[in-house]
Design a protein around this motif. Structure first.
Motif: not given
Length: 1003
Positions: A20, A24, A65, A415, A520, A868, A870, A874, A877, A884, A908
């Motif tokens: 992640q 980012d 990812y 993040s 996805t 959110e 996910q 996520r 997000d 966000f 993010r």
């Protein structure tokens, strides 16, 4: 080393936190070196069967990812690489890595497996927890990145057979010495992850002596579709399906005697998920029993998941296990003591040890190489409440390097650390980035359809139910199909490469992927075909996992027939697919942050430090939210100093504009250019939104609250404690109005137990002779908070557990309160007269959340917290682009977790703003102006307020459109169509679905 700061970041560790952070940073315009000590990225997540609370396939969730990291030109991944030295200072570091040659060139390796087929050496496969074997040359796991094989030098005999079998000439057996790689970077993020505890030292458990006693890691592999038994639930000793399985909790956790005094944070929910999954996958009726001490189901959605487990027959027994003995048939006899002291014995076919997490073997070496401080367990010591800053400026920590945590918290930490690096190197954004190079798009849409079909086995996720070979044979007979391929994992790097080659060699101009969800994986396969020169929207997906294999698990014939029909419909639609033009907009480099609690303040400061203008809107007259009233924190950090310092930094920052006593009254526009109108009429133009509206203390009418002066909520007691005198007895009651169906707050508020521990210790500090009681159901002292729990017990705090069906009672007793509780351990009633009764009422959503959600067109859950995109990968997000969320607005959490989420949201949002432009999603509504009658019905029915009247016709901004299609259905003139879903395409799909397959799928 060059002068000034370097616009590159070294990320050490490629688990979910490192992945992640790398993504980012790369998306924000920084060069990233991703160094992983193992042979493949992904950390521990690929070894899981499913993830809670969604029960999604772990690898299916993670693979997009991994693909994003693999294809991003600004991410340079180095495997089998260790940081051994770090010189310099923040902004100008020189990092030295030791890289062990993998023996296989990833650029040449085709992952065909010919090398492993001829390798004469077999060793236990650690990825499968030793339940199966692998060769000395092997692929780390299905869908691994890099996709190349690797040589286990400790097992290799240098026979050379693998090199002889490799037609790609990718194997080099000569290079076996470590190489030194030197990198110039401006910041370093350390996220090396954790290792599972090995229970061999706990002799009474029988692990290693009895084959049917396995760790939770091994059980995950048994349940996994890619595991040694292909997802079939069997015993390791004889391959028989077990009928009774027991889980033993806290193995290697909460045990100071073995140097593991902390709670590993994830084991309770992992066991609940495993028990639910086992019952779903069992081929015979299965009884599942979890033996536990405290059930720590503290995360968002976890209480609901626990209720589901109970409703499906998972049993929970609060007991201490004293020993295990193998019987003649391989079963295990468990001896355990109940809370009332009675000793029982039960027989189980399989026993699963829920092993805790510990610092990996290289943690201390990594801390030494980076010259940062570590604690007695090997975890990184951090200097800030959010838990990212190490003792060395410019070196940041992420994920489980700071202590055990679950996947969403690790992602958030990644993040958050990225946000710190972005702020440090803000002036160097874009100086070292590499732009993606893709071939020019070839317009083949007018050619006769040449369709390629990929049918994915997905291990046994699909192939365990659906006859994949039959689906592929049926696809070959469909009109326009010229190429069909079965793939073990279509989303893996080798599967993607095979598709790109087929597009070039077969001249494909349409692609159908029969696999899992387009939600996805749609973007992933769109990118694959674009890299092969096709328009990214000339691909159609048939979801034969969710819609066939998962819902018809007990009916393989029906599942296969349905899969054939879905592929038939997808091919029919693919024949009439049309290219969709990419539409991009410039982003306004400013952010709107709604809510000025800790999360909102961290998000605002993080974005401003990255160089973006921030408008911070707060309905109250002061900044800080609920945190302003906090004085005590479980781990003893200076909360008031932190809050005051953060408020000061935000107020003084030249790029932050604070709007106190204001709310947002109207919003229009779209991602990249929102226009928000405050209640004073002021308009703010901004590119992104961060919602940090916080939460409020829960209310209650129980236990005399509001009717007796000695009854407090936690917040009120925290204020009163500093002025209190002569407190002799204080009672805390946990879970007031929480954690039961029908309650006002059926969820766990996560922060209450830690806050009670802090207040209990603070009470003893101010009143050393006081008696302090905590009445609780399950104490959520997860992670390092377990040590605070133990300290409270050592200091004399008395913990009394009550059952959910027998809560305490309270009555007035003059100036005090008489509290009655049934102690389930003693089996006796306790009567306590308290000078102060403190109620943990938890947190509730901010009252204005639903209105804010309506303004910004984002969802809330049934309780009113924001929902959110996910929950695993996520967590900050929304599904809506450019919006966000963070902090208690998402779900209740501790102060340091809100701070970390605020930083994560800054990363993010900053990555999006840093890109400068944004492309529209491929599904958006298009108006035919010749057919539009300007009836305004599209404007009336659109839930996102996207259509506008432009002259005499409606106009829809592609970037703002959410692709729901409501306007299409509501247009009386059929003047609106949805890209990728026009009437011709949908008619073709539906017609083929219901056509007779004997007619070739034609209607």
């Amino acid at each position: 080393m060059t002068h000034g700061k370097t616009g590159a970041v070294l990320v050490v560790g490629a688990g979910v936190a490192g992945l992640q952070a790398a993504l980012d940073l790369a998306r924000a315009g920084f060069k990233v070196y991703l160094a992983e000590a193992g042979p493949a990225a992904g950390g521990r997540m690929p070894a899981l069967g499913r993830v809670f609370p969604t029960n999604e396939c772990s690898l299916c969730t993670l693979s997009p990812y991994l693909a994003a990291v693999a294809r991003h030109p600004s991410v340079n991944t180095l495997t089998q690489a260790r940081l051994i030295d770090l010189q310099g200072e923040a902004g100008q570091f020189r990092a030295t890595l030791a890289v062990t040659p993998r023996g296989v060139d990833p650029a040449r390796c085709k992952a065909c497996g010919a090398c492993a087929a001829v390798c004469p050496v077999s060793v236990p496969d650690q990825f499968n927890a030793g339940l199966s074997s692998r060769k000395a040359i092997y692929q780390p796991y299905p869908q691994a990145y890099p996709a190349a094989f690797v040589i286990d030098r400790a097992a290799c005999t240098d026979c050379g057979r693998c090199a002889e079998a490799c037609t790609a000439h990718a194997i080099d057996l000569e290079r076996d010495e470590e190489e030194r790689v030197t990198l110039d970077v401006g910041a370093v993020i350390l996220s090396p992850g954790l290792a599972p505890f090995a229970p061999v030292a706990l002799n009474y458990l029988g692990y290693g002596r009895y084959r049917n006693i396995i760790t939770s890691v091994a059980f995950e592999r048994i349940l996994s579709a890619g595991g040694p038994s292909g997802g079939r639930l069997v015993r390791p000793s004889d391959g028989r399906a077990p009928e009774r399985i027991a889980w033993l909790q806290c193995i290697g956790s909460r045990n100071p005697a073995i140097g593991r005094g902390y709670c590993s944070a994830v084991c309770c929910m992992a066991a609940v998920k495993a028990a639910v999954s086992a019952k779903e996958q069992a081929s015979v009726p299965l009884e599942t029993v979890i033996f536990f001490r405290d059930l720590r189901t503290y995360g968002k959605g976890h209480e609901r998941y626990l209720a589901r487990a109970r409703s499906e027959g998972v049993q929970f027994v609060r007991a201490g296990v004293g020993g295990l003995h193998e019987q003649s048939d391989g079963s295990l006899l468990i001896r355990y003591a109940m809370e009332d002291g009675t000793v029982r014995r039960e027989r189980f076919d399989l026993v699963v040890l829920s092993v805790g997490q510990e610092a990996a073997g290289g943690h201390r070496e990594l801390a030494g190489a980076a010259r940062i401080a570590a604690d007695e367990f090997g975890f990184c010591l951090t200097t800030d409440i959010a838990g990212n800053c190490t003792s060395r400026p410019g070196v940041f920590a992420a994920g489980s390097f700071t202590g055990p945590r679950d996947i969403p918290d690790s992602v958030t930490g990644g993040s958050a650390a990225a946000a710190q690096a972005m702020a440090l190197l803000a002036g160097n954004r874009g100086t070292l980035v590499e732009r993606p190079v893709v071939p020019p798009e070839r317009d083949r849409s007018e050619q006769e359809p040449r369709i390629g079909v990929v049918v994915c086995r997905c291990g046994t996720n699909i192939a365990g139910t659906v006859d994949v070979a039959r689906v592929a044979r049926a696809a070959r007979e469909l009109p326009g199909v010229v190429w069909v391929r079965e793939e073990k994992h279509a989303c893996a790097a080798d599967g993607q490469a095979a598709l790109r080659r087929a597009i070039a060699r077969q001249g494909l101009n349409r692609v159908v992927i029969a696999a899992c969800s387009p939600r996805t994986h749609g973007l992933l396969f769109g990118n694959v075909v674009r890299e092969a020169g096709l328009n990214r929207y000339l691909v159609e997906m048939a979801n034969i996992r969710d819609h066939c294999a998962w819902v018809h698990g007990d009916a393989p014939e029906a599942a296969t027939a349905k899969a054939c029909a879905l592929v038939r419909g997808a091919v029919a639609k693919a024949r009439v697919l049309e290219p969709v033009a990419d539409v991009s907009v410039r982003l306004t480099p400013a952010a709107l942050v709604v809510g000025a609690g800790i999360a909102g303040l961290e998000a605002s400061f993080g974005l401003a430090e990255q160089g973006f203008e921030v408008h911070l809107v707060e309905r109250a007259s002061t900044l800080g939210g609920r945190a302003r009233t906090l004085r005590y924190e479980p781990e003893g950090r200076d909360v008031r100093g932190y809050v005051a310092g953060l408020v000061s930094r935000v107020m003084e920052h030249p790029l932050v504009h604070v709007h106190l006593e204001r709310t947002v009254s109207r919003v229009h526009g779209h991602v990249g250019r929102f226009v928000s109108v405050l209640d004073d009429g002021r308009e703010i133009t901004h590119g992104v939104v961060v919602l940090a509206t916080g939460a409020v203390d829960g209310t209650t009418g129980e236990y005399l609250y509001g009717r007796h002066p000695s009854v407090y909520t936690q917040g009120a007691y925290e204020t009163a404690l500093s002025a209190s005198e002569n407190l002799k007895t204080v009672v805390f009651i946990q879970c007031v109005g929480s954690r039961r169906e029908g309650e006002r707050r059926p969820y766990c508020s996560r922060m209450c137990c830690g806050r009670t521990l802090a207040l209990a210790l603070a009470t003893l500090e101010r009143h050393p002779g006081a008696r302090v009681y905590v009445l609780y159901r399950d104490l959520m002292a997860y992670g390092r908070m377990e040590e605070v729990y133990r300290e409270a017990r050592r200091r004399g705090v008395v913990f009394v557990r009550y059952g959910p069906d027998s809560p305490p009672a309270a009555a007035a007793a003059g100036e005090g309160v008489a509290v009655e509780v049934c102690d389930v351990v003693l089996g006796a009633r306790l009567d306590i007269t308290a000078d102060a009764l403190v109620l943990a009422t938890g947190l509730e959503p901010a009252p204005g959340n639903r209105e804010v959600a309506r303004l910004f067109k984002v969802p809330v859950d049934e309780y009113g917290f924001f929902l959110e995109a996910q929950p695993m990968l996520r967590p900050v997000d929304f599904a809506a682009e450019g919006v966000f969320l963070c902090g208690d607005a998402q779900a209740p959490k501790a102060l340091h977790e809100s701070a970390a989420q605020g930083r994560a949201a800054a990363a993010r949002a900053g990555a999006l703003l840093g890109a400068g432009t944004l492309e529209a999603r491929g599904v958006y509504a298009v108006v035919n102006p010749q057919a539009c009658a300007a009836c305004l019905n599209c404007i009336r029915v659109c839930p996102y307020n996207v259509p506008v009247l432009d002259g005499h016709t409606a106009r829809i901004e592609p970037v703002a459109c959410q692709g729901c299609g409501i306007c299409v259905a509501g247009c009386p003139n059929q003047a609106i169509s949805l890209t990728g879903y026009n009437s011709r395409q949908l008619t073709a799909l539906v017609g083929a679905l219901f056509a007779d397959p004997k007619d070739g799928g034609e209607t």
